[in-house]
Scaffold this active site. Structure first.
Site, PDB file in Angstrom:
ATOM      1  CB  SER A   1      -0.769   0.167   1.300  1.00 40.52           C
ATOM      2  OG  SER A   1      -0.280  -0.172   2.281  1.00 40.52           O
TER       3      SER A   1
ATOM      4  N   GLY B   1      -1.608  -4.294   1.403  1.00 39.82           N
ATOM      5  CA  GLY B   1      -1.984  -5.567   2.241  1.00 39.82           C
ATOM      6  C   GLY B   1      -0.965  -6.375   1.987  1.00 39.82           C
TER       7      GLY B   1
ATOM      8  CG  ASN C   1       1.764  -5.338   4.754  1.00 42.85           C
ATOM      9  OD1 ASN C   1       1.070  -4.618   5.683  1.00 42.85           O
ATOM     10  ND2 ASN C   1       1.567  -4.877   3.495  1.00 42.85           N
TER      11      ASN C   1
ATOM     12  CG  ASP D   1      -1.499   4.631   9.158  1.00 46.73           C
ATOM     13  OD1 ASP D   1      -0.744   5.171   8.327  1.00 46.73           O
ATOM     14  OD2 ASP D   1      -2.350   3.617   8.628  1.00 46.73           O
TER      15      ASP D   1
ATOM     16  CG  HIS E   1      -1.168   3.560   4.870  1.00 51.37           C
ATOM     17  ND1 HIS E   1      -1.599   2.980   6.009  1.00 51.37           N
ATOM     18  CD2 HIS E   1      -0.875   2.704   4.068  1.00 51.37           C
ATOM     19  CE1 HIS E   1      -1.494   1.644   6.025  1.00 51.37           C
ATOM     20  NE2 HIS E   1      -1.088   1.249   4.714  1.00 51.37           N
TER      21      HIS E   1
END
Length: 257
Positions: free
Chosen positions: A28, A63, A95, A214, A217
């Site tokens: 992402s 993801g 991830n 967050d 991102h």
């Protein structure tokens, strides 16, 4: 005269057909829409094209890890799509970390040995054998090279986490990406360090405005800074893609590390 004219047209068409393309494989932080629709975020891959003279196709998706990108056949799609001379930038790590007692479909086995495996348990109780980050990435790189494509390995980008006024040190996936590049003989961009350089120069207050939800991102403005940092790392490295950097790309801030 007509034959000369037709030859010129054919030559022009062939040039377009043979033109190089840059493909992006990542998560992402690279993907269109960043952390998801309505989050006000975007991935840096969406900004890369403005700095290059050849087209960019962003095939990153949120993801994903090196493992899930492999298992879902997304690397295979890129391998089947590329032609000789195309570039493929690969960047994972956000991830890929360990998931705990129940497998999340993304975690890699811990370590850098391509022969190392770990058995994990899925939510339904099924036992699954997984491989290391380097295993998944090196397999993709070698398959791309076999097609005549030109892979570039890029280290995971930093989160908005600061230690004593500077971006904190990189995690193990930075090291893994560098090692995989060395093993396979492809160019490496230390995207982590070049983004850290950019963020340190801007300072924590300004950098934090790039993270609306967050610490992972980025906003579109933040994604642009991250893309600029990649281009600076590209220009300071060994990849032949740097010959495709345009004037705007050559003007991005930062210095060689």
């Amino acid at each position: 005269m007509r034959s000369i004219f037709l030859s010129a047209i054919c030559a022009a068409v062939a040039c377009v057909v043979r033109g190089q393309t840059v493909y992006l494989a990542g998560d992402s932080t690279m993907a269109k829409g960043g952390g998801g629709a309505g989050t006000g975020t975007d991935g840096w891959g969406q900004n890369l094209g403005q700095f290059l003279t050849i087209p960019v196709v962003n095939m990153a998706i949120g993801g994903r890890s090196a493992r899930s990108f492999t298992e879902e056949g997304r690397f295979t799609t890129i391998i089947n799509t590329v032609k000789a001379g195309d570039f493929v930038i690969i960047e994972f790590g956000h991830n890929d970390g360990s998931a705990g007692a129940v497998d999340n479909g993304r975690q890699d086995a811990v370590g850098d040995d391509v022969n190392l495996t770990t058995t994990v348990t899925a939510a339904n109780g099924t036992q699954i054998v997984i491989h290391t980050f380097t295993f998944y990435v090196q397999n993709a790189v070698n398959s791309l090279k076999a097609k005549g494509a030109i892979p570039i390995l890029s280290s995971v980008t930093p989160d908005n986490i600061w230690v004593n006024g500077v971006i904190g040190a990189g995690n193990r996936f930075v090291t893994y990406a560098s090692l995989a590049a060395s093993r396979t003989g492809v160019a490496y961009v230390d995207h982590f360090d070049y983004v850290a350089q950019a963020f340190d120069a801007l300072g924590q207050t300004q950098t934090t405005t790039f993270y609306p939800n967050d610490h992972t991102h980025t906003s579109p403005a933040g994604a642009n800074v991250v893309a600029e940092a990649f281009v600076r790392g590209l220009l300071c490295g060994t990849s032949t893609l740097k010959a495709k950097v345009n004037a705007a790309g050559k003007a991005v801030p930062g210095s060689c590390l």
